[in-house]
Motif scaffolding. Structure first.
Motif, mmCIF file in Angstrom:
data_model
loop_
_atom_site.group_PDB
_atom_site.id
_atom_site.type_symbol
_atom_site.label_atom_id
_atom_site.label_comp_id
_atom_site.label_asym_id
_atom_site.label_seq_id
_atom_site.Cartn_x
_atom_site.Cartn_y
_atom_site.Cartn_z
ATOM 1 N N HIS A 93 0.840 -1.195 0.000
ATOM 2 C CA HIS A 93 0.000 0.000 0.000
ATOM 3 C C HIS A 93 0.878 1.249 0.000
ATOM 4 O O HIS A 93 1.775 1.382 0.840
ATOM 5 C CB HIS A 93 -0.897 0.020 1.242
ATOM 6 N N SER A 97 -2.310 6.053 0.231
ATOM 7 C CA SER A 97 -3.529 5.254 0.339
ATOM 8 C C SER A 97 -3.779 4.721 1.748
ATOM 9 O O SER A 97 -4.865 4.197 2.037
ATOM 10 C CB SER A 97 -3.468 4.068 -0.631
ATOM 11 N N ARG A 98 -2.821 4.845 2.636
ATOM 12 C CA ARG A 98 -2.920 4.182 3.930
ATOM 13 C C ARG A 98 -4.035 4.714 4.841
ATOM 14 O O ARG A 98 -4.597 3.936 5.629
ATOM 15 C CB ARG A 98 -1.560 4.212 4.637
#
Length: 445
Positions: A93, A97-98
């Motif tokens: 990831h 996007s985390r």
């Protein structure tokens, strides 16, 4: 020495190593806690920059790596939370996007890392700290401690990017004790670069190999804020001839006008925001938060260039009187407060000339701590490089669009900083604690 005496000596060495491991793991966890307990849940879950993870992701990732390597691999114990392995895999990831992932809550993350650490203490007590390469000399424990401290420095950079009142506090960094100006000329010749002997050195630092370096001159100290202000005042950001083609395009695209976090008031005074506090720029501190392209442009403006990685390491480690290399510029002894600005002891670089006893044998100052120093070198493997213990630490980054940085910063812990330690990042990055010093060619030496 009798066999009994030898056995007793070996046991004493193992127990000393066990104590060292316990100390570095304890120190790293205390720092992780301090960086995550000083803000509320909203700040822990927030993404303060698309370049950085939420603080709580870093904390749980630290615990997950510790579980993978120490609990499951070294200890051979049952998994604590196998269901979150993919969630905290940095390669699955992107940082941006985390925040959208189903992350552990702050309470869950803290409970998780505490449970993992309790199991690690049992693993440490049982480990012979010998045998297979991963366990020999406590390498796996040292690797995990370095990993946590590297993420602690990343979290410190996230704190620098967050908006709001100050939550981190530290005494002001030291002022100069000596004048640290000019340059040192270093003669051409071979030296041993990298290391084979340091038991906790990471794969990209290995193996030791002979490297020839032509004569060069290198600045005694990193470039200061005052020197960098002169570059700005002389139109450094407006003169494309000072910049590489890629660098000038980046300067234009991003509208760069000064180091990150700098601002100038109506009177022409430069101010810098650091960890929620805005103060006038200290002229004698090394400049920080500049990208590779800015460093490169300054060096060209000064009639110099950036040092290569090999030049930097020779300046830091080579002792001409013995023709040998040192672990640190000052020798083999571990860093103290008198040697270098490390370990988040201060939240800023110290003035140049603040650490005279930290000088290298060749007379170069402040090569360790204060600011990571950009070099002109791409991140390449050394001859004979072997990925260990996993390819994702170094191998996947080699030969990419990365420049090498050396020396550590005020936010780097001593366990992750030595004369052979290699850092790398994209040349556009400047949220890191990055500065530089200059070098130049020398003929006939």
């Amino acid at each position: 020495m009798t066999s009994t005496q030898q056995s007793s000596s070996q046991q004493a060495s193992i127990e000393k190593l066990r104590s060292t491991v316990e100390n570095v793991l304890t120190r790293s966890r205390a720092r992780s806690a301090a960086l995550t307990e000083c803000v509320d849940e909203r700040d822990l879950l927030a993404q303060h920059s698309p370049l950085m993870s939420p603080l709580i992701w870093d904390l749980a990732h630290i615990g997950n790596q510790e579980e993978l390597w120490l609990v499951r691999d070294v200890g051979g114990r049952e998994a604590v939370r196998q269901d979150i392995d993919e969630l905290y895999d940095a390669f699955k990831h992107s940082r941006s996007s985390r925040p959208s992932l189903p992350l552990l809550s702050p309470e869950e993350a803290r409970s998780y890392v505490a449970t993992v650490r309790e199991k690690v203490w049992d693993v440490l007590s049982a480990s012979p700290l010998d045998g297979r390469r991963l366990e020999r000399d406590g390498f796996a424990f040292g690797m995990v401690a370095q990993h946590e401290q590297q993420h602690d420095e990343t979290m410190l950079a996230t704190h620098q990017l967050r908006r709001g009142p100050a939550v981190l506090h530290a005494p002001a960094a030291p002022r100069a004790q000596i004048r640290a100006q000019g340059e040192v000329i270093i003669g051409g010749g071979e030296f041993s670069m990298g290391t084979t002997l340091d038991p906790w050195a990471l794969d990209n630092e290995r193996p030791a190999h002979s490297r020839y370096v032509s004569a060069f001159a290198i600045d005694i100290a990193p470039v200061t804020n005052a020197q960098y202000v002169e570059f700005i005042a002389d139109g450094g950001y407006e003169r494309p001839e000072l910049w590489s083609e890629r660098g000038w395009a980046h300067r234009q695209d991003e509208g760069l006008r000064a180091p990150q976090f700098w601002d100038r008031d109506a009177d022409g005074t430069w101010w810098r925001r650091a960890f929620g506090v805005t103060a006038p720029v200290r002229p004698d501190q090394p400049v920080v938060h500049v990208c590779f392209y800015e460093a490169e442009a300054y060096a060209r403006w000064a009639g110099k260039r950036l040092p290569t990685e090999a030049e930097w390491e020779k300046a830091a480690r080579f002792d001409p009187s013995t023709r040998t290399v040192r672990k640190y510029p000052w020798g083999e002894s571990e860093p103290t407060e008198a040697h270098a600005n490390l370990g988040q002891r201060h939240l800023e670089p110290a003035d140049v000339g603040a650490y005279p006893i930290g000088a290298s044998a060749l007379g170069v100052q402040q090569l360790i701590g204060d600011v990571w120093e950009w070099t002109s070198s791409d991140f390449e493997p050394y001859p004979g490089f072997e990925p260990f213990p996993y390819a994702e630490y170094s191998e996947v980054f080699l030969r990419g669009d990365y420049k090498v940085l050396r020396g550590g910063s005020f936010g780097t812990d001593e366990v992750a900083c030595r004369g052979t330690f290699r850092n790398w990042d994209h040349p556009i990055r400047r949220q890191i604690f990055s500065g530089f010093r200059c070098a130049r060619d020398v003929q006939g030496v």
